[in-house]
Design a protein around this motif. Structure first.
Motif, PDB file in Angstrom:
ATOM      1  N   ASN A 141      33.846  50.112  49.185  1.00 42.29           N
ATOM      2  CA  ASN A 141      34.878  49.065  49.281  1.00 42.29           C
ATOM      3  C   ASN A 141      35.448  48.964  50.693  1.00 42.29           C
ATOM      4  O   ASN A 141      36.579  48.540  50.882  1.00 42.29           O
ATOM      5  CB  ASN A 141      35.988  49.299  48.255  1.00 42.29           C
ATOM      6  N   SER A 187      42.774  52.014  48.109  1.00 43.01           N
ATOM      7  CA  SER A 187      42.903  52.138  46.659  1.00 43.01           C
ATOM      8  C   SER A 187      43.970  53.185  46.355  1.00 43.01           C
ATOM      9  O   SER A 187      44.379  53.971  47.230  1.00 43.01           O
ATOM     10  CB  SER A 187      41.581  52.568  46.048  1.00 43.01           C
ATOM     11  N   ASP A 208      43.064  47.611  48.397  1.00 46.32           N
ATOM     12  CA  ASP A 208      41.992  47.384  47.443  1.00 46.32           C
ATOM     13  C   ASP A 208      42.539  46.462  46.351  1.00 46.32           C
ATOM     14  O   ASP A 208      43.376  46.870  45.540  1.00 46.32           O
ATOM     15  CB  ASP A 208      41.547  48.718  46.852  1.00 46.32           C
ATOM     16  N   LYS A 246      41.218  45.380  43.741  1.00 46.44           N
ATOM     17  CA  LYS A 246      40.805  45.745  42.384  1.00 46.44           C
ATOM     18  C   LYS A 246      41.551  46.976  41.867  1.00 46.44           C
ATOM     19  O   LYS A 246      41.705  47.139  40.655  1.00 46.44           O
ATOM     20  CB  LYS A 246      39.299  45.994  42.348  1.00 46.44           C
ATOM     21  N   ALA A 247      41.978  47.856  42.762  1.00 44.24           N
ATOM     22  CA  ALA A 247      42.692  49.076  42.357  1.00 44.24           C
ATOM     23  C   ALA A 247      43.761  49.394  43.395  1.00 44.24           C
ATOM     24  O   ALA A 247      43.701  50.418  44.068  1.00 44.24           O
ATOM     25  CB  ALA A 247      41.714  50.236  42.207  1.00 44.24           C
ATOM     26  N   THR A 278      42.113  35.956  44.083  1.00 43.48           N
ATOM     27  CA  THR A 278      40.977  35.409  43.338  1.00 43.48           C
ATOM     28  C   THR A 278      40.003  34.710  44.270  1.00 43.48           C
ATOM     29  O   THR A 278      38.777  34.880  44.175  1.00 43.48           O
ATOM     30  CB  THR A 278      41.474  34.426  42.270  1.00 43.48           C
ATOM     31  N   LEU A 296      37.982  37.292  46.238  1.00 44.32           N
ATOM     32  CA  LEU A 296      36.940  37.931  45.438  1.00 44.32           C
ATOM     33  C   LEU A 296      35.818  36.955  45.092  1.00 44.32           C
ATOM     34  O   LEU A 296      34.660  37.367  44.945  1.00 44.32           O
ATOM     35  CB  LEU A 296      37.554  38.508  44.160  1.00 44.32           C
TER      36      LEU A 296
END
Length: 244
Positions: free
Chosen positions: A22, A27, A64, A66-67, A232, A235
């Motif tokens: 990543n 994260s 990050d 996503k996390a 969004t 990504l």
């Protein structure tokens, strides 16, 4: 799986961000591991200084998405770097974005290579460089920060050095680091701690004054509709809806 690679040589402990999948993004796991590694360095009498670097072509891609870490945890990490009683030197040979610039600015000395690049991309994602402004604005020329915070433009190592974001831009980072690390090895532990306290006093006071407010502001921004659209779009590799 560990996200921080550690090595030690003659008083210098190297901590390498090692999450290439990543692009060393911040994260929750990486923030926690780096904080723990720095705490161990603080308590280890064999560590004179810390060299913070990275694997792969990116020093740190920012949060990050996503996390993501809790904003308070990331603030605590930057503050740990600032207040560590041992110098933290950044070795940057890759790209640095958004929150990664806060981590970079928290370091005492930063040497950057010609392949590195920098961008405050937060506004393009629907947020703002809120918590990272604490160390960044203490280091960086105000006019330059005003430009790059607002536009999200990418700039190179020479510009990062000119504006104070990094200490030095060098064609050969390791060669440029030799006198820096030699100087740290020749300095006493107590002398280094006292000297660091002098040069970090202003940014430490900034953390004292603004941490709570900026952490809350960051959390609010990341929860906004614009941040959801920006994340969004990122990504999905498309422009967010507001791009003209």
């Amino acid at each position: 799986m560990t996200l921080i690679r550690t090595a030690h040589d003659r008083g210098i402990t190297t901590l390498a961000l090692d999450s290439p999948a990543n692009r060393n993004a911040l994260s929750a796991g990486l923030v926690a591991e780096l904080g723990a590694a720095l705490a161990r360095c603080a308590d280890d009498p064999d560590v004179r200084a810390v060299l913070l670097t990275h694997t792969g072509g990116t020093f740190c891609a920012g949060a990050d998405l996503k996390a993501p870490p809790d904003p308070a945890a990331f603030v605590a990490l930057m503050r740990t770097v600032v207040e560590l009683p041992k110098p933290v030197v950044a070795r940057v040979t890759g790209h640095v974005r958004a929150g990664g610039l806060g981590l970079l600015a928290a370091c005492d000395i930063a040497v950057a290579g010609p392949a590195s690049s920098y961008a405050f991309t937060e506004a393009r994602l629907g947020v703002a460089p809120a918590v990272i402004s604490m160390p960044v604005l203490a280091r960086m020329d105000a006019r330059a920060a005003g430009r790059y915070f607002l536009t999200g433009e990418r700039f190179d190592a020479a510009e990062a050095a000119r504006t104070g974001l990094v200490t030095l831009a060098a064609d050969d980072v390791d060669e440029a680091l030799e006198p820096v690390l030699d100087g740290l090895r020749r300095s006493s532990p107590g002398g280094l701690a006292a000297s660091k306290a002098l040069v970090t006093a202003t940014v430490a006071e900034t953390f004292d004054r603004w941490s709570k407010e900026l952490t809350a502001r960051s959390a609010s921004l990341f929860a906004s509709a614009e941040a959801r659209e920006g994340g969004t779009a990122f990504l999905e590799r498309r422009d967010p809806a507001w791009v003209l």
